[in-house]
Write an enzyme that holds these catalytic residues in place. Sequence first.
Site, PDB file in Angstrom:
ATOM      1  N   HIS A  92       0.817  -1.218   0.000  1.00 44.35           N
ATOM      2  CA  HIS A  92       0.000   0.000   0.000  1.00 44.35           C
ATOM      3  C   HIS A  92       0.852   1.271   0.000  1.00 44.35           C
ATOM      4  O   HIS A  92       0.349   2.349  -0.322  1.00 44.35           O
ATOM      5  CB  HIS A  92      -0.984  -0.003   1.188  1.00 44.35           C
ATOM      6  CG  HIS A  92      -0.387   0.296   2.516  1.00 44.35           C
ATOM      7  ND1 HIS A  92      -0.052  -0.685   3.430  1.00 44.35           N
ATOM      8  CD2 HIS A  92      -0.057   1.478   3.113  1.00 44.35           C
ATOM      9  CE1 HIS A  92       0.427  -0.119   4.525  1.00 44.35           C
ATOM     10  NE2 HIS A  92       0.453   1.186   4.363  1.00 44.35           N
ATOM     11  N   ASP A 122       0.128  -7.558   1.377  1.00 44.39           N
ATOM     12  CA  ASP A 122       0.546  -6.173   1.588  1.00 44.39           C
ATOM     13  C   ASP A 122       2.068  -6.041   1.595  1.00 44.39           C
ATOM     14  O   ASP A 122       2.646  -5.364   2.442  1.00 44.39           O
ATOM     15  CB  ASP A 122      -0.037  -5.602   2.878  1.00 44.39           C
ATOM     16  CG  ASP A 122       0.018  -4.067   2.891  1.00 44.39           C
ATOM     17  OD1 ASP A 122       0.218  -3.476   1.816  1.00 44.39           O
ATOM     18  OD2 ASP A 122      -0.122  -3.465   3.971  1.00 44.39           O
ATOM     19  N   SER A 200       4.756   2.455   7.973  1.00 43.57           N
ATOM     20  CA  SER A 200       4.395   1.324   7.118  1.00 43.57           C
ATOM     21  C   SER A 200       5.568   0.897   6.252  1.00 43.57           C
ATOM     22  O   SER A 200       6.206   1.727   5.593  1.00 43.57           O
ATOM     23  CB  SER A 200       3.213   1.695   6.222  1.00 43.57           C
ATOM     24  OG  SER A 200       2.049   1.883   6.973  1.00 43.57           O
TER      25      SER A 200
END
Length: 355
Positions: A92, A122, A200
Site C-alpha cells: 500500500h 501487503d 508502514s
Amino acid sequence: MRKPYEMKGRGYRVWVCLVYFALLMKSSWLVALTEDEKNNISVFEVVSDSVVFVTNTRFQRDFFSLNVLETPQGSGAGFVWNKSGVIVTNYHVIQQADRITITLTDNSSWQAKVIGRAPEKDLAVLQIDAPSSKLSPVRLGDSRDLRVGRKVLAIGNPFGLDTTLTTGVVSALGREIKSVAQRTIRDVIQTDAAINPGNSGGPLLNSDAELIGVNTAIFSPSGASAGVGFAIPVNTVKTTVAQLLEYGRVVRPILGIDTAPDSWARRYRIKGVVVVAVTAGLPADEAGMTGIRRTRQGELLLGDVIIRVDREVVATTDDLMEILEQHKPGDVVHVTCQRGKKVLSYDVKLAAPYE
C-alpha cells in the site's frame, strides 16, 4: 603571617569543592546507561542504515495548462533486503505509483523499479541500482521464536520524520488483518510499539537486531498510534519475497476450479466454498469433482461444496487460498466436499498455475 580565621575559611572552601566534585561523580554514576538503553542504542546503530525512506508520486495533467505534473501520493518506510539493491516495503506504500524514490540514510536518492507485488500480503519488492557499499541488509529472524511480552523495536519514518525509533513489546500473536486486496493476512504480530503513518513498510526488530516483522497497520480511530500496531511476520515475508523475486507475484498451485463468491454462499446459507465449474483436464476434473450444473428442466443443481482440505476446515475462499499457498505443484491434498446430503472425498494432485 595569615590569621587563623583566614586559614579556616580557605580550608572550608577546599572542603566544599571536594564535596561538590564527589556529588558530581556520584550523579554521573546515577545517569549511567541501563542494559535496556544500551540494547536500544545498539539495535538502532546496527539497523538504522538498513531502513530507507520510500516516496510515492504520480503523474497528473494540469487541467488548465495541460502540463504533466509529478504529484506526491504519500510516503513510508522500507528496508534493504540484500546487497543487490532489493528493497522490501508494504504494497500500500507504493500502490498506484508512477514513480518510486528510495532515499538512503546518507540522503542519496534512487529511482526504484517494481520487481513484484503481493497485494494479498501487503508486500512489495523493489530494486535500486545503488552500489553495494551503500547497502546494509537487515538480518532475518524467525517469527516462530516470538512470545507475548518479548521486547520489539520499530524503525520508520512517521509523519515524514526519518529514521525514528520506537520500542515496545509483543502484545499478541496470531492476529488476522485484511490486506488492501481484502485477503486475510494470518499470524500477524500485535505490538504496542508506537506505529504511525509513515512507519508502514519499516522493520519490526527483536533485541538481537533481527527482522521479525514488517510494520503494516495501526488500529486507531484518530489515525495516530493508540498502542495497537500490526506487523506481518518475517516467516511470511521470507516466503513472499522469494516468490516475488522469482515470479513477480505470489504463486500458488491450483485445483482447477472456479468458485462462487462467499457472499453468494452466505446468502443461501451454504457452509464452505461452492464449486461453480471444473476445468477439463485439470486436477479437480481428473479426481471427479463436479461444479454447478443445469437439469433438463433448466434448474440449477448444486455440485460440490468444499468443506475441508486435509484436516483444515474451509469456510471461505480465503481459507482455501491460504491452504493452497502452503503447498506446491505436485502435492496431493485430500479434499472433502458436501454434495447434497452426501460427503465425498477426493485425492487431488495440485497443478502449477497458469502463466
